[in-house]
Design an enzyme around this catalytic site. Sequence first.
Site, PDB file in Angstrom:
ATOM      1  N   SER A   1     -96.055  40.844  32.530  1.00 38.81           N
ATOM      2  CA  SER A   1     -97.247  40.963  31.823  1.00 38.81           C
ATOM      3  C   SER A   1     -98.599  41.364  31.440  1.00 38.81           C
ATOM      4  O   SER A   1     -98.658  41.807  31.800  1.00 38.81           O
ATOM      5  CB  SER A   1     -96.280  39.727  30.541  1.00 38.81           C
ATOM      6  OG  SER A   1     -96.475  40.166  29.256  1.00 38.81           O
TER       7      SER A   1
ATOM      8  N   HIS B   1     -88.246  39.451  28.193  1.00 37.37           N
ATOM      9  CA  HIS B   1     -89.442  39.797  29.244  1.00 37.37           C
ATOM     10  C   HIS B   1     -89.848  38.405  30.553  1.00 37.37           C
ATOM     11  O   HIS B   1     -88.643  37.144  30.238  1.00 37.37           O
ATOM     12  CB  HIS B   1     -89.921  39.551  28.576  1.00 37.37           C
ATOM     13  CG  HIS B   1     -91.197  40.568  28.376  1.00 37.37           C
ATOM     14  ND1 HIS B   1     -91.717  41.307  29.320  1.00 37.37           N
ATOM     15  CD2 HIS B   1     -92.651  39.546  28.066  1.00 37.37           C
ATOM     16  CE1 HIS B   1     -92.808  41.372  29.597  1.00 37.37           C
ATOM     17  NE2 HIS B   1     -93.002  40.524  28.674  1.00 37.37           N
TER      18      HIS B   1
END
Length: 722
Positions: free
Chosen positions: A236, A366
């Site tokens: 991320s 994610h």
Amino acid sequence: MIISLARSKTRSRVVALAVAAALSVAGTVTVTATEAAAAAGVENEGADCAVAGLPDAGSLPTDSRLPDPFRKLDGTRIAAKADWRCRREEIKRLAEKFVYGEKPVKPSSVTGTVSRTGITVNVSHNGRSSSFSASVELPSGTGPFPAVVVLGGFGADTAAIRAAGAAVISYDPYAVGREGTPRNNKQGAFYSIYGSSSSTGLLLAWAWGVSRIIDVLEQSGGSILKADATGVTGCSRFGKGAFVTGAFDQRIALTMPIESGSAGVPIFRGIPGEGAQSLSSAYGEQPWLGDAFGSFTGSPARLPVDTHEIVAMVAPRGLFIMDNPHIANLGPRSASVAALGGAEVYKALGAGENITYWSDVQDGSHCASRAEWRTPLQQNIQKHLLKTGSAPGAMRISSRASGNLAEWRNWTTPALGDSGDTTAPSTPGTPAASGVTATSATLTWAASTDQGGSGLAGYNVYREQGATDPQLGQSTTSSITLTGLTANTRYQVYVRARDGAGNLSGDSQPVTFTTTTTGGDTSPPTAPAGLAASGTTSTGTSLSWTASTDDNGVTGYDILRAAGAGAFSQVGTSATTTYADTGLTPSTAYRYQVRARDAAGNLSPVSNTAEVTTQPGSSTGGCTAVPTVQTQWATGYVIQPLTVTNTGTSAITGWTVTFTLPAGHTLTGSWNGTTTVSGQTVTIRNTGHNGTLAPGAATTSVGFQATRPNGSTALPSGYTCA
């Protein structure tokens, strides 16, 4: 002291570049296996390249197609593999000017320690200093080990890394560049050195921190961790950081960004059309990108550089990009275009098998740990760090988010020649050292001659040091002034010539010299006197002292602090005779000392010790918890940051946030907090490093991820903080 010695051993590095591989969608490409390309011996091999003609922002044309990575600033295209070194430097300068801000060269002093459990880094430059540390987890075995620097602590499969035989260096980027700060008041170790108003963004500040870790690894001699076998990864926002880190430090042998999203791998030009996090959102959410990028958030087609060229900056070193095709907000289609575009440079350099892009995964969460990535992750470590494997790279692009490079380019990939020169230059003469100080030395040597027709390009200077010989610098002439050396240290140095085709000569005979203790100025300042504390509250105190004296002038003071009976450590610096220390814990005893330093780096004896006990303060208090949706998709979302702010008038030393998940939603991960779940009620408590908040202070390090039924658009509610 300067002594010429006979060469004790000869080192040679053979860089075998792979045959270019054809690229396929959602399928592994097999090519003839060859040795991985070695990492460079210096942070930036092109530092000596002359770069002229950088455009001004106001004169940039609009071009929706990706810039040609092979076209130089003067309009000509490179023709030989050897030309890539200086073309890469042009791309680097463009990226610094328009995208990330400048990455400064190695500071004048970088010192530290390496142990089996941790690394410390101490940096001084232009009278300013800062420090940070990282923890180390070793794999089984005796070592020395290669290592992967993991940014941020979530999303990376550290178990698989260690199982492959590499150590894990856990690096907190926030210690070097903090999020949640305005652009004109950036904080962290990088900005303590270069100023809080530096136009350099967090991503390149984080990269600078990893480079300083590698500096310390090089100095350590390689008995625990190998300085020439380093990788970097993160997910991320930390995937963005890992990507930029690997691109800007050529000593990194393997770069592995994970689901980096906007401001990471995806091409800037593709983000608006894909529906990914907008460039203005990414620029405004945190100061990740350099300040100059702000004028391009609505017009990325004006940029003279794009991320396919940042991918290319890693070439020919190992690159493994992991992506998530299930979250459009991450820009996976644009990321695949960046990988395909950068892979054209890999192919032109004959290193097509050293790049992997993998978005063909089933789980859409994610930063999840994915079974599909485990084998290629370990194969990349074995190939690029351990040098025991030869698995080829692959392009495994999911059909859910498959980019088409042909739609984005109007340039072709040239067949870069080898120049036909395979003959190394003659060996340089034995260097002679002069002008040796505490931190520098000048070397001169008899010039080499080119023997293959491609022309003499310059010289590489190495330090003979155990298992690893770090490269200290490069020169285009037969002399160099080495800077940033360590005082009172013995150096054994040799030189190799390089030609225009990249051939390296044999090692020169070495020269040995020892840096002086403190340079020409050997007199430390007098000790500060009369140190006293006043105005002590529950979270801070004010210090004052009488100025030191020095024959050449005092440049500043280091403030040392110890909690209770603990050891003293430096907590700040001051250019005056006062210092305000904040962020203290209520009802706690502290001891302080101050020392002075001069321009030569001499440190005075410490002052007298001042002791204080902070006033009592509430361990809890008024606080708020405000969520920010970083990204969301049909079946999930990420809340980052969950900002916890102390709204009271005294410090808090702990906080607890509670909220409710909508029906059918499930928490799948969290970071920088201790989390418990009871039904749909989630409780997150502070960890050790983010529980103490001064009045008005906030922590932005906390976040979490959740899944939800397809079609649900609800988000958690009822946030309370106590």
